[in-house]
Design an enzyme around this catalytic site. Structure first.
Site, short mmCIF file in Angstrom:
data_model
loop_
_atom_site.label_atom_id
_atom_site.label_comp_id
_atom_site.label_asym_id
_atom_site.label_seq_id
_atom_site.Cartn_x
_atom_site.Cartn_y
_atom_site.Cartn_z
N GLY A 17 31.94 -40.84 71.32
CA GLY A 17 33.36 -40.82 71.62
C GLY A 17 34.10 -39.57 71.18
O GLY A 17 35.31 -39.61 70.95
N MET A 96 27.98 -44.01 80.16
CA MET A 96 26.62 -43.67 80.61
C MET A 96 26.10 -44.52 81.75
O MET A 96 24.92 -44.45 82.08
CB MET A 96 25.65 -43.74 79.43
CG MET A 96 25.92 -42.67 78.38
SD MET A 96 25.87 -41.00 79.10
CE MET A 96 26.36 -40.00 77.71
N ILE A 98 26.53 -45.84 85.84
CA ILE A 98 27.15 -45.59 87.13
C ILE A 98 27.70 -46.91 87.67
O ILE A 98 26.97 -47.92 87.70
CB ILE A 98 26.14 -44.93 88.09
CG1 ILE A 98 25.83 -43.53 87.55
CG2 ILE A 98 26.69 -44.87 89.51
CD1 ILE A 98 24.74 -42.81 88.25
N HIS A 115 31.69 -34.11 82.97
CA HIS A 115 30.25 -33.89 83.07
C HIS A 115 29.90 -32.59 82.34
O HIS A 115 30.57 -31.57 82.54
CB HIS A 115 29.82 -33.79 84.54
CG HIS A 115 28.34 -33.63 84.69
ND1 HIS A 115 27.47 -34.68 84.49
CD2 HIS A 115 27.58 -32.54 84.95
CE1 HIS A 115 26.23 -34.24 84.64
NE2 HIS A 115 26.26 -32.95 84.92
C1 GAR Z 1 29.50 -35.73 76.72
O1 GAR Z 1 28.83 -34.49 76.62
C2 GAR Z 1 29.78 -36.05 78.17
O2 GAR Z 1 30.10 -34.94 78.95
C3 GAR Z 1 28.45 -36.61 78.59
O3 GAR Z 1 28.02 -37.39 77.49
C4 GAR Z 1 28.58 -36.87 76.29
C5 GAR Z 1 29.33 -37.97 75.57
O4 GAR Z 1 29.81 -37.56 74.32
N1 GAR Z 1 28.57 -37.37 79.79
C6 GAR Z 1 27.62 -37.40 80.73
O5 GAR Z 1 26.56 -36.84 80.61
C7 GAR Z 1 27.95 -38.22 81.97
N2 GAR Z 1 27.12 -37.82 83.07
P1 GAR Z 1 30.99 -38.31 73.58
O6 GAR Z 1 30.66 -39.81 73.56
O7 GAR Z 1 30.96 -37.73 72.19
O8 GAR Z 1 32.28 -38.05 74.30
#
Ligand code: GAR
Length: 213
Positions: A17, A96, A98, A115
């Site tokens: 998050g 995570m 779809i 992304h």
């Molecule tokens: C982030 O890097 C986001 O861009 C990626 O997961 C991470 C989540 O981090 N999302 C994807 O890869 C979606 N395709 P967070 O929970 O610390 O925000």
């Protein structure tokens, strides 16, 4: 004179998050004046993002992916949890899973995703989290970055709102690169895109986003 209401934002999360935190911090810093984070929805009861929401006094709900079978069943549960909350904008911030047509139709042109690459590179089914950065390093690109885009039926294929480039450095690991992309790109462009949406400054025509002054 009526004062326009702020847009109500739902943030969908699955893990740490940090992007949710960037939105919370932007709100506290006055950088999200036209939006309020009304709800955090997590796909897992374990997500640290839930602690971040609680610390910020934001209501949260868990719709546990493990409790549902098909993508359709899970999509329905998520959509139902958000309906009735008067949500104007859904932000996929490290979510995570779809979601299929039911969710996209319920929130047509009102879902954005961050992304961790420069779309159309390293995106689509199977490209999420650290896998994206591993693929970028395996390919040998010298520049990567992050993209915020509208969500449509094509995975990572919706109209692009903002992008920011980040340099790949000698000795990078997927973890190091992920952190740099978050710090230098994601945490900056996600809150900015949210504010642009909430301020009514985004329009989409022929699959391209225009940003008005
Ligand atoms: C982030 O890097 C986001 O861009 C990626 O997961 C991470 C989540 O981090 N999302 C994807 O890869 C979606 N395709 P967070 O929970 O610390 O925000």
């Amino acid at each position: 004179m009526t004062i326009p209401m702020n847009k109500r934002i739902a943030v969908l999360v699955s893990g740490g998050g940090t992007n949710l935190q960037a939105l919370i911090d932007a709100k506290a810093a006055g950088k999200l004046p036209h939006g309020d984070i009304a709800l955090v929805l997590s796909s897992s009861p374990e997500a640290y993002a839930l602690t971040r929401a609680a610390n910020a006094g934001i209501p949260s709900v868990v719709v546990d992916r493990k409790a549902y079978g098909s993508r359709e069943e899970y999509t329905h549960a998520v959509t139902e949890a958000l309906k009735g909350e008067n949500i104007d904008l859904c932000i996929l911030a490290g979510f995570m899973y779809i979601l299929d047509t039911e969710f996209i139709e319920a929130f047509r042109n009102a879902v954005i995703n961050v992304h961790p690459a420069l779309i159309p590179s390293f995106c689509g089914d199977g490209f999420y989290g650290l896998r994206v950065h591993k693929a970028a390093l395996d390919y040998g690109v010298k520049v990567t970055g992050a993209t915020v885009h509208f969500v449509n039926e094509v995975t990572d294929g919706g109209p692009i709102i903002l992008q920011k480039a980040v340099a790949v450095e000698e000795g990078d690991t997927p973890e190091l690169l992920q952190r740099r992309v978050m710090e230098q790109a994601e945490w900056e462009i996600l809150p900015l895109a949210a504010e642009l949406f909430c301020a009514g400054r985004l329009s989409v025509k022929d699959g391209r986003v225009s940003i008005s002054e």
